[in-house]
Design a protein around this motif. Structure first.
Motif, PDB file in Angstrom:
ATOM      1  N   THR A   9      -4.106  -0.182  -6.104  1.00  0.00           N
ATOM      2  CA  THR A   9      -5.059  -0.928  -5.265  1.00  0.00           C
ATOM      3  C   THR A   9      -4.490  -1.137  -3.869  1.00  0.00           C
ATOM      4  O   THR A   9      -3.273  -1.210  -3.684  1.00  0.00           O
ATOM      5  N   PHE A  10      -5.387  -1.231  -2.903  1.00  0.00           N
ATOM      6  CA  PHE A  10      -5.025  -1.571  -1.532  1.00  0.00           C
ATOM      7  C   PHE A  10      -5.696  -2.890  -1.159  1.00  0.00           C
ATOM      8  O   PHE A  10      -6.698  -3.283  -1.759  1.00  0.00           O
ATOM      9  N   ILE A  11      -5.120  -3.556  -0.159  1.00  0.00           N
ATOM     10  CA  ILE A  11      -5.701  -4.785   0.377  1.00  0.00           C
ATOM     11  C   ILE A  11      -6.147  -4.513   1.808  1.00  0.00           C
ATOM     12  O   ILE A  11      -5.352  -4.059   2.636  1.00  0.00           O
ATOM     13  N   LEU A  12      -7.422  -4.769   2.096  1.00  0.00           N
ATOM     14  CA  LEU A  12      -7.967  -4.546   3.437  1.00  0.00           C
ATOM     15  C   LEU A  12      -7.846  -5.825   4.264  1.00  0.00           C
ATOM     16  O   LEU A  12      -8.304  -6.882   3.831  1.00  0.00           O
ATOM     17  N   VAL A  13      -7.244  -5.717   5.430  1.00  0.00           N
ATOM     18  CA  VAL A  13      -7.042  -6.885   6.290  1.00  0.00           C
ATOM     19  C   VAL A  13      -8.358  -7.399   6.848  1.00  0.00           C
ATOM     20  O   VAL A  13      -8.579  -8.602   6.980  1.00  0.00           O
ATOM     21  N   GLY A  14      -9.265  -6.479   7.175  1.00  0.00           N
ATOM     22  CA  GLY A  14     -10.545  -6.870   7.771  1.00  0.00           C
ATOM     23  C   GLY A  14     -10.456  -7.005   9.275  1.00  0.00           C
ATOM     24  O   GLY A  14      -9.524  -6.494   9.905  1.00  0.00           O
ATOM     25  N   LEU A  15     -11.410  -7.733   9.855  1.00  0.00           N
ATOM     26  CA  LEU A  15     -11.464  -7.875  11.314  1.00  0.00           C
ATOM     27  C   LEU A  15     -11.003  -9.236  11.809  1.00  0.00           C
ATOM     28  O   LEU A  15     -10.380  -9.339  12.863  1.00  0.00           O
ATOM     29  N   ASP A  87     -13.451 -10.630  -1.767  1.00  0.00           N
ATOM     30  CA  ASP A  87     -12.614  -9.656  -2.474  1.00  0.00           C
ATOM     31  C   ASP A  87     -12.264  -8.512  -1.535  1.00  0.00           C
ATOM     32  O   ASP A  87     -13.075  -7.614  -1.299  1.00  0.00           O
ATOM     33  N   ASN A  88     -11.054  -8.561  -0.995  1.00  0.00           N
ATOM     34  CA  ASN A  88     -10.657  -7.536  -0.023  1.00  0.00           C
ATOM     35  C   ASN A  88      -9.761  -6.463  -0.635  1.00  0.00           C
ATOM     36  O   ASN A  88      -9.041  -5.758   0.074  1.00  0.00           O
ATOM     37  N   THR A  89      -9.791  -6.347  -1.959  1.00  0.00           N
ATOM     38  CA  THR A  89      -9.025  -5.293  -2.622  1.00  0.00           C
ATOM     39  C   THR A  89      -9.919  -4.079  -2.858  1.00  0.00           C
ATOM     40  O   THR A  89     -11.131  -4.204  -3.041  1.00  0.00           O
ATOM     41  N   VAL A  90      -9.304  -2.928  -2.840  1.00  0.00           N
ATOM     42  CA  VAL A  90     -10.026  -1.679  -3.104  1.00  0.00           C
ATOM     43  C   VAL A  90      -9.098  -0.758  -3.891  1.00  0.00           C
ATOM     44  O   VAL A  90      -7.898  -0.682  -3.596  1.00  0.00           O
ATOM     45  N   THR A  91      -9.624  -0.115  -4.908  1.00  0.00           N
ATOM     46  CA  THR A  91      -8.792   0.760  -5.727  1.00  0.00           C
ATOM     47  C   THR A  91      -8.397   2.017  -4.950  1.00  0.00           C
ATOM     48  O   THR A  91      -9.073   2.407  -3.984  1.00  0.00           O
ATOM     49  N   TYR A  92      -7.336   2.650  -5.395  1.00  0.00           N
ATOM     50  CA  TYR A  92      -6.846   3.871  -4.747  1.00  0.00           C
ATOM     51  C   TYR A  92      -7.932   4.946  -4.736  1.00  0.00           C
ATOM     52  O   TYR A  92      -8.187   5.582  -3.713  1.00  0.00           O
ATOM     53  N   ASN A  93      -8.597   5.145  -5.887  1.00  0.00           N
ATOM     54  CA  ASN A  93      -9.635   6.181  -5.993  1.00  0.00           C
ATOM     55  C   ASN A  93     -10.840   5.876  -5.112  1.00  0.00           C
ATOM     56  O   ASN A  93     -11.401   6.768  -4.465  1.00  0.00           O
ATOM     57  N   ALA A  94     -11.245   4.581  -5.067  1.00  0.00           N
ATOM     58  CA  ALA A  94     -12.382   4.187  -4.231  1.00  0.00           C
ATOM     59  C   ALA A  94     -12.044   4.381  -2.759  1.00  0.00           C
ATOM     60  O   ALA A  94     -12.889   4.816  -1.965  1.00  0.00           O
ATOM     61  N   CYS A  95     -10.805   4.069  -2.400  1.00  0.00           N
ATOM     62  CA  CYS A  95     -10.357   4.229  -1.009  1.00  0.00           C
ATOM     63  C   CYS A  95     -10.348   5.705  -0.612  1.00  0.00           C
ATOM     64  O   CYS A  95     -10.826   6.073   0.460  1.00  0.00           O
ATOM     65  N   ALA A  96      -9.818   6.539  -1.503  1.00  0.00           N
ATOM     66  CA  ALA A  96      -9.775   7.983  -1.238  1.00  0.00           C
ATOM     67  C   ALA A  96     -11.178   8.561  -1.115  1.00  0.00           C
ATOM     68  O   ALA A  96     -11.449   9.398  -0.248  1.00  0.00           O
ATOM     69  N   THR A  97     -12.092   8.086  -1.974  1.00  0.00           N
ATOM     70  CA  THR A  97     -13.483   8.569  -1.940  1.00  0.00           C
ATOM     71  C   THR A  97     -14.161   8.185  -0.634  1.00  0.00           C
ATOM     72  O   THR A  97     -14.836   9.011   0.000  1.00  0.00           O
ATOM     73  N   GLN A  98     -13.992   6.916  -0.220  1.00  0.00           N
ATOM     74  CA  GLN A  98     -14.589   6.467   1.037  1.00  0.00           C
ATOM     75  C   GLN A  98     -14.037   7.261   2.217  1.00  0.00           C
ATOM     76  O   GLN A  98     -14.804   7.736   3.068  1.00  0.00           O
ATOM     77  N   LEU A  99     -12.736   7.425   2.268  1.00  0.00           N
ATOM     78  CA  LEU A  99     -12.113   8.166   3.364  1.00  0.00           C
ATOM     79  C   LEU A  99     -12.617   9.601   3.421  1.00  0.00           C
ATOM     80  O   LEU A  99     -12.925  10.124   4.503  1.00  0.00           O
TER      81      LEU A  99
END
Length: 314
Positions: A9-15, A87-99
């Motif tokens: 999982t990754f944590i997104l800092v946001g704006l 909830d600012n967490t995102v899974t590795y697979n979801a992050c890779a898919t979005q990117l």
């Protein structure tokens, strides 16, 4: 031997951490997203149902609108969910898919804009051969070619990205899964990958930009030879919307990557990324419709048909 813990999982800092600013930002992004989807869906619908909009120009415009809807949908709903739920967490697979989808759609957009500029070149410089050159099969081949070239460009560096290892941090300094902040937190040596991506990005940008400039150089030269001012005005009006969209797209891209190592670059790039994923997709439908009499007339006709249909139900 290096022993890295696999990050899932990754944590997104946001704006921003300011709660009031978050509320305003949420409302702004929600409104721009809804307007963007509505505006582009109207263009897609009009170009599908109106017989006067069955030309190659509107074929490419429809597919450009599909790209815009897809691009903003990949980015904005996830960000809205993060702000609403906390909830600012995102899974590795979801992050890779979005990117992957963000990059593939963005690259395809540049090639679609290039195809649209070529379409305008043929329409103005070779009007007698326009329907022959830009027939349905050619348009479909152009479209498939845009997606295929984008895949060829994106897949090699994306495949190399799966080899990256993360050990020190899983915090991405962005509101979404963007390549630059992800490369900053990896433990792997990214020098070759960064140079490879830079070369591919530069070649894509330069190739498409040169093609667009060449098309419009010939277009302008041809228009200036027209005998009447009315003809020149009409010809320029058919190209003006595309020129504005091209300027916004390329200008934004150049602005983001012109100073990648500046200290304030991350904050500025996050703001520009928000504008690119929210404001630009809203502007494009208005740019194309408000400056195009055929689209405006088609919209009016559709409203009349819908109104008459509901009147008939009463």
């Amino acid at each position: 031997m290096k022993n890295y813990t696999a990050i899932t999982t990754f944590i997104l800092v946001g704006l921003t951490d300011d709660p009031n600013l978050k509320i305003l930002l949420f409302i702004f992004l929600l409104l721009t997203y809804l307007l963007s989807v509505a505006g582009n869906l109207i263009i897609i619908t009009l170009t599908l149902v109106d017989p006067h909009l069955k030309t190659p120009m509107y074929f490419f415009l429809r597919n450009f609108s599909i790209l815009e809807v897809s691009f903003t949908t990949v980015c904005i709903p996830r960000f809205l969910y993060t702000m609403a739920s906390g909830d600012n967490t995102v899974t590795y697979n979801a992050c890779a898919t979005q990117l992957f989808f963000v990059v593939i759609l963005a690259v395809t957009e540049f090639f679609i804009l290039t195809a649209m500029s070529y379409d305008r070149y043929v329409a103005i410089c070779k009007p007698l051969h326009y329907t022959t050159i830009m027939n349905n099969m050619v348009c479909i081949k152009f479209l498939i070619g845009c997606y295929m070239i984008a895949l060829i460009i994106v897949l090699p560096p994306f495949g190399m990205g799966f080899e990256l290892e993360f050990c020190d941090s899983n915090v991405i300094d962005h509101f979404g899964c963007d390549a630059a902040p992800i490369l900053k937190i990896t433990c792997s040596d990214t020098e070759f990958l960064e140079r490879f991506v830079l070369v591919l990005a530069a070649l894509t940008l330069l190739f498409t930009l040169v093609c667009v400039i060449m098309s419009y150089t010939y277009i302008i030269r041809t228009i200036l030879r027209f005998p009447s001012a009315q003809q020149r005005k009409r010809a320029f009006s058919t190209c003006s919307s595309h020129i504005i969209v091209v300027s916004i797209t390329y200008g934004t891209c150049i602005f983001i990557y012109i100073k990648p190592h500046a200290k304030e670059g991350v904050a500025i790039n996050k703001v520009v990324s928000v504008l690119t994923t929210s404001v630009a997709p809203v502007m494009n439908p208005f740019i194309y419709t408000l400056r195009n009499k055929q689209v405006v007339q088609a919209f009016k006709d559709m409203i009349k048909r819908v109104a008459s249909y509901f009147k008939g139900l009463k």
